[in-house]
Scaffold this motif. Sequence first.
Motif, PDB file in Angstrom:
ATOM      1  N   THR A  22       0.824  -1.209   0.000  1.00 20.41           N
ATOM      2  CA  THR A  22       0.000   0.000   0.000  1.00 20.41           C
ATOM      3  C   THR A  22       0.857   1.257   0.000  1.00 20.41           C
ATOM      4  O   THR A  22       0.500   2.263  -0.610  1.00 20.41           O
ATOM      5  CB  THR A  22      -0.956   0.004   1.220  1.00 20.41           C
ATOM      6  OG1 THR A  22      -1.793  -1.150   1.131  1.00 20.41           O
ATOM      7  CG2 THR A  22      -1.816   1.245   1.268  1.00 20.41           C
ATOM      8  N   THR A  23       1.990   1.206   0.693  1.00 18.73           N
ATOM      9  CA  THR A  23       2.874   2.371   0.785  1.00 18.73           C
ATOM     10  C   THR A  23       3.996   2.338  -0.256  1.00 18.73           C
ATOM     11  O   THR A  23       4.934   3.132  -0.180  1.00 18.73           O
ATOM     12  CB  THR A  23       3.478   2.487   2.205  1.00 18.73           C
ATOM     13  OG1 THR A  23       4.202   1.287   2.511  1.00 18.73           O
ATOM     14  CG2 THR A  23       2.400   2.723   3.251  1.00 18.73           C
ATOM     15  N   ASN A  24       3.881   1.422  -1.215  1.00 20.48           N
ATOM     16  CA  ASN A  24       4.853   1.303  -2.315  1.00 20.48           C
ATOM     17  C   ASN A  24       6.290   1.112  -1.837  1.00 20.48           C
ATOM     18  O   ASN A  24       7.223   1.662  -2.409  1.00 20.48           O
ATOM     19  CB  ASN A  24       4.759   2.515  -3.252  1.00 20.48           C
ATOM     20  CG  ASN A  24       3.427   2.585  -3.940  1.00 20.48           C
ATOM     21  OD1 ASN A  24       2.941   1.588  -4.463  1.00 20.48           O
ATOM     22  ND2 ASN A  24       2.816   3.760  -3.916  1.00 20.48           N
ATOM     23  N   ARG A  25       6.442   0.319  -0.788  1.00 18.33           N
ATOM     24  CA  ARG A  25       7.782  -0.007  -0.284  1.00 18.33           C
ATOM     25  C   ARG A  25       8.250  -1.311  -0.936  1.00 18.33           C
ATOM     26  O   ARG A  25       7.456  -2.090  -1.435  1.00 18.33           O
ATOM     27  CB  ARG A  25       7.753  -0.153   1.235  1.00 18.33           C
ATOM     28  CG  ARG A  25       7.442   1.152   1.951  1.00 18.33           C
ATOM     29  CD  ARG A  25       7.198   0.910   3.440  1.00 18.33           C
ATOM     30  NE  ARG A  25       6.698   2.086   4.094  1.00 18.33           N
ATOM     31  CZ  ARG A  25       7.465   2.949   4.759  1.00 18.33           C
ATOM     32  NH1 ARG A  25       8.763   2.738   4.879  1.00 18.33           N
ATOM     33  NH2 ARG A  25       6.927   4.006   5.338  1.00 18.33           N
ATOM     34  N   HIS A  26       9.546  -1.535  -0.869  1.00 23.65           N
ATOM     35  CA  HIS A  26      10.160  -2.689  -1.527  1.00 23.65           C
ATOM     36  C   HIS A  26       9.968  -3.959  -0.690  1.00 23.65           C
ATOM     37  O   HIS A  26      10.157  -3.946   0.526  1.00 23.65           O
ATOM     38  CB  HIS A  26      11.645  -2.418  -1.761  1.00 23.65           C
ATOM     39  CG  HIS A  26      12.283  -3.320  -2.743  1.00 23.65           C
ATOM     40  ND1 HIS A  26      11.977  -3.317  -4.089  1.00 23.65           N
ATOM     41  CD2 HIS A  26      13.220  -4.285  -2.592  1.00 23.65           C
ATOM     42  CE1 HIS A  26      12.709  -4.220  -4.714  1.00 23.65           C
ATOM     43  NE2 HIS A  26      13.472  -4.827  -3.830  1.00 23.65           N
ATOM     44  N   VAL A  27       9.624  -5.035  -1.363  1.00 21.69           N
ATOM     45  CA  VAL A  27       9.414  -6.347  -0.744  1.00 21.69           C
ATOM     46  C   VAL A  27      10.345  -7.341  -1.428  1.00 21.69           C
ATOM     47  O   VAL A  27      10.467  -7.343  -2.658  1.00 21.69           O
ATOM     48  CB  VAL A  27       7.955  -6.816  -0.935  1.00 21.69           C
ATOM     49  CG1 VAL A  27       7.752  -8.224  -0.412  1.00 21.69           C
ATOM     50  CG2 VAL A  27       6.984  -5.844  -0.280  1.00 21.69           C
ATOM     51  N   ILE A  28      10.993  -8.175  -0.622  1.00 18.96           N
ATOM     52  CA  ILE A  28      11.799  -9.255  -1.174  1.00 18.96           C
ATOM     53  C   ILE A  28      11.390 -10.553  -0.486  1.00 18.96           C
ATOM     54  O   ILE A  28      11.321 -10.619   0.740  1.00 18.96           O
ATOM     55  CB  ILE A  28      13.312  -9.024  -0.967  1.00 18.96           C
ATOM     56  CG1 ILE A  28      13.770  -7.751  -1.684  1.00 18.96           C
ATOM     57  CG2 ILE A  28      14.116 -10.233  -1.457  1.00 18.96           C
ATOM     58  CD1 ILE A  28      15.228  -7.390  -1.449  1.00 18.96           C
ATOM     59  N   PHE A  29      11.116 -11.564  -1.295  1.00 17.54           N
ATOM     60  CA  PHE A  29      10.795 -12.898  -0.793  1.00 17.54           C
ATOM     61  C   PHE A  29      12.052 -13.753  -0.877  1.00 17.54           C
ATOM     62  O   PHE A  29      12.800 -13.663  -1.846  1.00 17.54           O
ATOM     63  CB  PHE A  29       9.696 -13.542  -1.636  1.00 17.54           C
ATOM     64  CG  PHE A  29       8.381 -12.834  -1.547  1.00 17.54           C
ATOM     65  CD1 PHE A  29       7.411 -13.270  -0.661  1.00 17.54           C
ATOM     66  CD2 PHE A  29       8.116 -11.730  -2.346  1.00 17.54           C
ATOM     67  CE1 PHE A  29       6.194 -12.617  -0.570  1.00 17.54           C
ATOM     68  CE2 PHE A  29       6.901 -11.070  -2.256  1.00 17.54           C
ATOM     69  CZ  PHE A  29       5.949 -11.513  -1.359  1.00 17.54           C
ATOM     70  N   VAL A  30      12.262 -14.566   0.139  1.00 17.37           N
ATOM     71  CA  VAL A  30      13.370 -15.521   0.138  1.00 17.37           C
ATOM     72  C   VAL A  30      12.763 -16.903   0.200  1.00 17.37           C
ATOM     73  O   VAL A  30      11.866 -17.162   1.009  1.00 17.37           O
ATOM     74  CB  VAL A  30      14.317 -15.285   1.329  1.00 17.37           C
ATOM     75  CG1 VAL A  30      15.434 -16.321   1.338  1.00 17.37           C
ATOM     76  CG2 VAL A  30      14.889 -13.876   1.295  1.00 17.37           C
ATOM     77  N   LYS A  31      13.252 -17.771  -0.655  1.00 17.66           N
ATOM     78  CA  LYS A  31      12.702 -19.121  -0.759  1.00 17.66           C
ATOM     79  C   LYS A  31      13.826 -20.130  -0.585  1.00 17.66           C
ATOM     80  O   LYS A  31      14.842 -20.063  -1.281  1.00 17.66           O
ATOM     81  CB  LYS A  31      12.046 -19.266  -2.134  1.00 17.66           C
ATOM     82  CG  LYS A  31      11.228 -20.489  -2.330  1.00 17.66           C
ATOM     83  CD  LYS A  31      10.515 -20.371  -3.675  1.00 17.66           C
ATOM     84  CE  LYS A  31       9.714 -21.591  -3.978  1.00 17.66           C
ATOM     85  NZ  LYS A  31       9.035 -21.490  -5.268  1.00 17.66           N
ATOM     86  N   HIS A  32      13.642 -21.053   0.361  1.00 11.68           N
ATOM     87  CA  HIS A  32      14.649 -22.078   0.603  1.00 11.68           C
ATOM     88  C   HIS A  32      14.436 -23.243  -0.359  1.00 11.68           C
ATOM     89  O   HIS A  32      13.342 -23.780  -0.461  1.00 11.68           O
ATOM     90  CB  HIS A  32      14.573 -22.583   2.041  1.00 11.68           C
ATOM     91  CG  HIS A  32      15.730 -23.452   2.411  1.00 11.68           C
ATOM     92  ND1 HIS A  32      16.898 -22.937   2.903  1.00 11.68           N
ATOM     93  CD2 HIS A  32      15.919 -24.786   2.316  1.00 11.68           C
ATOM     94  CE1 HIS A  32      17.753 -23.925   3.118  1.00 11.68           C
ATOM     95  NE2 HIS A  32      17.182 -25.066   2.758  1.00 11.68           N
ATOM     96  N   LEU A  33      15.495 -23.611  -1.059  1.00 12.39           N
ATOM     97  CA  LEU A  33      15.459 -24.757  -1.959  1.00 12.39           C
ATOM     98  C   LEU A  33      16.366 -25.827  -1.377  1.00 12.39           C
ATOM     99  O   LEU A  33      17.587 -25.780  -1.540  1.00 12.39           O
ATOM    100  CB  LEU A  33      15.939 -24.368  -3.358  1.00 12.39           C
ATOM    101  CG  LEU A  33      15.136 -23.290  -4.074  1.00 12.39           C
ATOM    102  CD1 LEU A  33      15.738 -22.989  -5.438  1.00 12.39           C
ATOM    103  CD2 LEU A  33      13.689 -23.704  -4.203  1.00 12.39           C
ATOM    104  N   SER A  34      15.775 -26.770  -0.680  1.00  7.33           N
ATOM    105  CA  SER A  34      16.557 -27.827  -0.051  1.00  7.33           C
ATOM    106  C   SER A  34      17.224 -28.699  -1.101  1.00  7.33           C
ATOM    107  O   SER A  34      16.637 -29.015  -2.143  1.00  7.33           O
ATOM    108  CB  SER A  34      15.659 -28.689   0.837  1.00  7.33           C
ATOM    109  OG  SER A  34      16.400 -29.768   1.368  1.00  7.33           O
ATOM    110  N   VAL A  35      18.442 -29.118  -0.810  1.00  5.55           N
ATOM    111  CA  VAL A  35      19.154 -30.021  -1.708  1.00  5.55           C
ATOM    112  C   VAL A  35      18.794 -31.479  -1.433  1.00  5.55           C
ATOM    113  O   VAL A  35      19.197 -32.370  -2.172  1.00  5.55           O
ATOM    114  CB  VAL A  35      20.686 -29.826  -1.596  1.00  5.55           C
ATOM    115  CG1 VAL A  35      21.068 -28.428  -2.056  1.00  5.55           C
ATOM    116  CG2 VAL A  35      21.177 -30.103  -0.190  1.00  5.55           C
TER     117      VAL A  35
END
Length: 186
Positions: free
Chosen positions: A45-58
């Motif tokens: 809503t406030t146009n701030r930056h979002v980063i998603f982190v995704k774990h990819l298990s080996v």
Amino acid sequence: MEKLPGNTVLLLIDVQKGFDEPIWGQRNNPGAEENMARLLKAWRTTNRHVIFVKHLSVYPDSPLNKDNPGCAIKEIVKPLAGELIIWKHVNSAFIGTDLEEELRRKGYETLVIVGLTTQYCVSTTARMAGNLGFHTYVVSDATAAFGLTGPDGLDYSAETVHALSLATIHNEFAQVVDTGTVMKAL
């Protein structure tokens, strides 16, 4: 908590369906994802930056392996087109990724961290963020932990693991705050 700068990044760590599997054991804070979603909505809503982190298990049998449905990010915080997703294979979102480069390139200095799990990927990422010089906040009620058994065979509840994990980073690597405090600081 002072007013958050407009370029504060919300970092959502490993909010993946695989953490709903019973193999992880007892979990605390069942409302964590709802608080993550509240913060995500406010960021958008406030146009701030979002980063998603995704774990990819080996590990092929892990619910977080890329070939398993548990690897998917939970619907409650599903990324929108154009939102950055960082893929990692270890606890820290900074190791083996371009997260630091992305943050520095865009001049981001303040991070608000939420996600799973408190004792592993959240705290490891917060520790590194603090050591790298970022102003770092971890949102206590938008993170969750699972119970653990220590090397001495003693069982530690999810609540205890969560509380101690937050205590070990507070005022050293990050400031631990709650969702309400962050919402007031936007």
